[in-house]
Design a protein around this motif. Structure first.
Motif, mmCIF file in Angstrom:
data_model
loop_
_atom_site.group_PDB
_atom_site.id
_atom_site.type_symbol
_atom_site.label_atom_id
_atom_site.label_comp_id
_atom_site.label_asym_id
_atom_site.label_seq_id
_atom_site.Cartn_x
_atom_site.Cartn_y
_atom_site.Cartn_z
ATOM 1 N N CYS A 106 0.811 -1.354 -0.098
ATOM 2 C CA CYS A 106 0.109 -0.098 -0.036
ATOM 3 C C CYS A 106 0.771 1.273 -0.034
ATOM 4 O O CYS A 106 2.286 1.259 0.039
ATOM 5 N N SER A 107 0.090 2.380 -0.176
ATOM 6 C CA SER A 107 1.125 3.500 -0.178
ATOM 7 C C SER A 107 1.514 3.854 1.431
ATOM 8 O O SER A 107 0.929 3.496 2.305
ATOM 9 N N ALA A 108 2.769 4.509 1.284
ATOM 10 C CA ALA A 108 3.089 4.776 2.700
ATOM 11 C C ALA A 108 2.335 5.923 3.543
ATOM 12 O O ALA A 108 2.192 5.847 4.798
ATOM 13 N N ASP A 109 1.767 6.895 2.672
ATOM 14 C CA ASP A 109 0.891 7.816 3.178
ATOM 15 C C ASP A 109 -0.018 7.163 3.736
ATOM 16 O O ASP A 109 -0.888 7.309 4.930
ATOM 17 N N LYS A 110 -0.827 6.244 3.149
ATOM 18 C CA LYS A 110 -1.997 5.436 3.786
ATOM 19 C C LYS A 110 -1.565 4.783 5.134
ATOM 20 O O LYS A 110 -2.546 4.881 6.022
ATOM 21 N N PHE A 111 -0.552 4.128 4.976
ATOM 22 C CA PHE A 111 -0.094 3.317 6.216
ATOM 23 C C PHE A 111 0.202 4.347 7.406
ATOM 24 O O PHE A 111 -0.398 4.219 8.549
ATOM 25 N N PHE A 112 0.702 5.516 7.263
ATOM 26 C CA PHE A 112 0.843 6.589 8.204
ATOM 27 C C PHE A 112 -0.212 7.048 8.540
ATOM 28 O O PHE A 112 -0.572 7.446 9.741
ATOM 29 N N GLU A 113 -1.180 7.454 7.668
ATOM 30 C CA GLU A 113 -2.508 7.928 8.148
ATOM 31 C C GLU A 113 -3.156 6.756 9.323
ATOM 32 O O GLU A 113 -3.837 7.194 10.285
ATOM 33 N N VAL A 114 -3.029 5.409 9.181
ATOM 34 C CA VAL A 114 -3.647 4.289 10.107
ATOM 35 C C VAL A 114 -2.905 4.729 11.336
ATOM 36 O O VAL A 114 -3.555 4.678 12.392
ATOM 37 N N LEU A 115 -1.640 4.648 11.244
ATOM 38 C CA LEU A 115 -0.916 4.753 12.390
ATOM 39 C C LEU A 115 -1.314 5.945 13.344
ATOM 40 O O LEU A 115 -1.149 5.859 14.532
ATOM 41 N N SER A 116 -1.147 6.951 12.677
ATOM 42 C CA SER A 116 -1.334 8.450 13.214
ATOM 43 C C SER A 116 -2.676 8.972 13.535
ATOM 44 O O SER A 116 -2.609 9.640 14.482
ATOM 45 N N ARG A 117 -3.659 8.489 12.967
ATOM 46 C CA ARG A 117 -4.753 9.120 12.843
ATOM 47 C C ARG A 117 -6.073 7.934 13.047
ATOM 48 O O ARG A 117 -7.097 8.412 13.417
ATOM 49 N N GLN A 118 -5.769 6.866 12.895
ATOM 50 C CA GLN A 118 -6.707 5.756 12.597
ATOM 51 C C GLN A 118 -6.397 4.572 13.418
ATOM 52 O O GLN A 118 -6.893 3.630 12.858
ATOM 53 N N ALA A 119 -5.784 4.724 14.524
ATOM 54 C CA ALA A 119 -5.426 3.603 15.270
ATOM 55 C C ALA A 119 -6.571 2.538 15.528
ATOM 56 O O ALA A 119 -6.505 1.311 15.840
ATOM 57 N N HIS A 120 -7.639 3.399 15.756
ATOM 58 C CA HIS A 120 -8.862 2.253 16.289
ATOM 59 C C HIS A 120 -9.349 1.366 14.956
ATOM 60 O O HIS A 120 -9.832 0.462 15.587
ATOM 61 N N GLN A 121 -8.614 1.645 13.855
ATOM 62 C CA GLN A 121 -8.980 0.665 12.860
ATOM 63 C C GLN A 121 -7.897 -0.527 12.777
ATOM 64 O O GLN A 121 -8.110 -1.364 12.080
ATOM 65 N N ILE A 122 -7.056 -0.431 13.648
ATOM 66 C CA ILE A 122 -6.098 -1.723 13.608
ATOM 67 C C ILE A 122 -6.591 -2.999 13.981
ATOM 68 O O ILE A 122 -6.429 -4.020 13.377
ATOM 69 N N PRO A 123 -7.420 -2.985 14.975
ATOM 70 C CA PRO A 123 -8.190 -4.436 15.257
ATOM 71 C C PRO A 123 -8.899 -4.860 14.278
ATOM 72 O O PRO A 123 -9.171 -6.339 13.923
ATOM 73 N N ASN A 124 -9.485 -4.144 13.117
ATOM 74 C CA ASN A 124 -10.099 -4.541 12.097
ATOM 75 C C ASN A 124 -9.067 -5.206 10.968
ATOM 76 O O ASN A 124 -9.589 -6.041 10.386
ATOM 77 N N ALA A 125 -8.007 -4.674 10.935
ATOM 78 C CA ALA A 125 -6.806 -5.135 10.035
ATOM 79 C C ALA A 125 -6.220 -6.152 10.413
ATOM 80 O O ALA A 125 -5.737 -6.959 9.610
ATOM 81 N N SER A 126 -6.126 -6.367 11.985
ATOM 82 C CA SER A 126 -5.356 -7.448 12.461
ATOM 83 C C SER A 126 -6.083 -8.029 13.555
ATOM 84 O O SER A 126 -5.455 -7.974 14.670
ATOM 85 N N SER A 127 -7.255 -8.536 13.286
ATOM 86 C CA SER A 127 -7.883 -9.229 14.348
ATOM 87 C C SER A 127 -7.608 -10.356 15.166
ATOM 88 O O SER A 127 -8.001 -10.763 16.208
ATOM 89 N N GLY A 128 -6.658 -11.101 14.259
ATOM 90 C CA GLY A 128 -6.010 -12.405 14.828
ATOM 91 C C GLY A 128 -4.890 -11.756 15.885
ATOM 92 O O GLY A 128 -4.710 -12.750 16.798
#
Length: 150
Positions: free
Chosen positions: A15-37
């Motif tokens: 994926c783009s580095a900008d999208k990845f940074f966006e998740v880390l910096s502003r959307q951490a609440h989405q991480i359990p959806n991406a890595s539910s295991g």
């Protein structure tokens, strides 16, 4: 034997580095959806999802055991990096200090995440946190795959 150490690795993103940074910096609440295991929940304890200095509690499973990680976040918008500094949780049972820094670097296609884990052991015979580095790599891979599908 030295008590302080560093582990680092580069992970190539699809994926783009900008999208990845966006998740880390502003959307951490989405991480359990991406890595539910791996990640079961992330809750804000102080501050909010985006402010530097905010404190979050992560609930996850590593080596088949549930653990928690309470961290204070530092976001560096200029260098596209996010640091998670342990302020509580299971990692501090073996490490006096523990800090994960994820720095994203854009490339023509995708990007790279530079993962740096700084730590200081409590006792000389404590192992380096390789299992935690492997865990972070797995979560990074999950987020990357999730963003490619999105």
């Amino acid at each position: 034997m030295a008590l302080a150490g560093k582990l680092e690795i580069n992970f190539e993103l699809k994926c783009s580095a900008d999208k990845f940074f966006e998740v880390l910096s502003r959307q951490a609440h989405q991480i359990p959806n991406a890595s539910s295991g791996e990640i079961h929940a992330i809750e804000v304890h102080e501050g909010d999802w985006v402010a530097t200095g905010s404190v979050k509690l992560w609930t996850y499973t590593i080596d088949g055991k549930p653990e928690v990680f309470k961290e204070k976040v530092e976001v560096d918008e200029v260098n596209k990096s996010v640091s998670l500094i342990a302020v509580g949780g299971h990692v501090l049972e073996q490490y006096k200090s523990y800090k994960i820094t994820l720095k994203t670097v854009s490339m023509a296609e995708g990007g790279v995440v530079k993962i740096l884990l700084d730590y200081e052991k409590l006792k000389p015979d404590d192992p380096p946190p390789n299992k935690y580095l492997d865990f972070v790599i797995k979560v990074v891979k999950d987020i990357d795959e999730h963003l490619v599908k999105a």
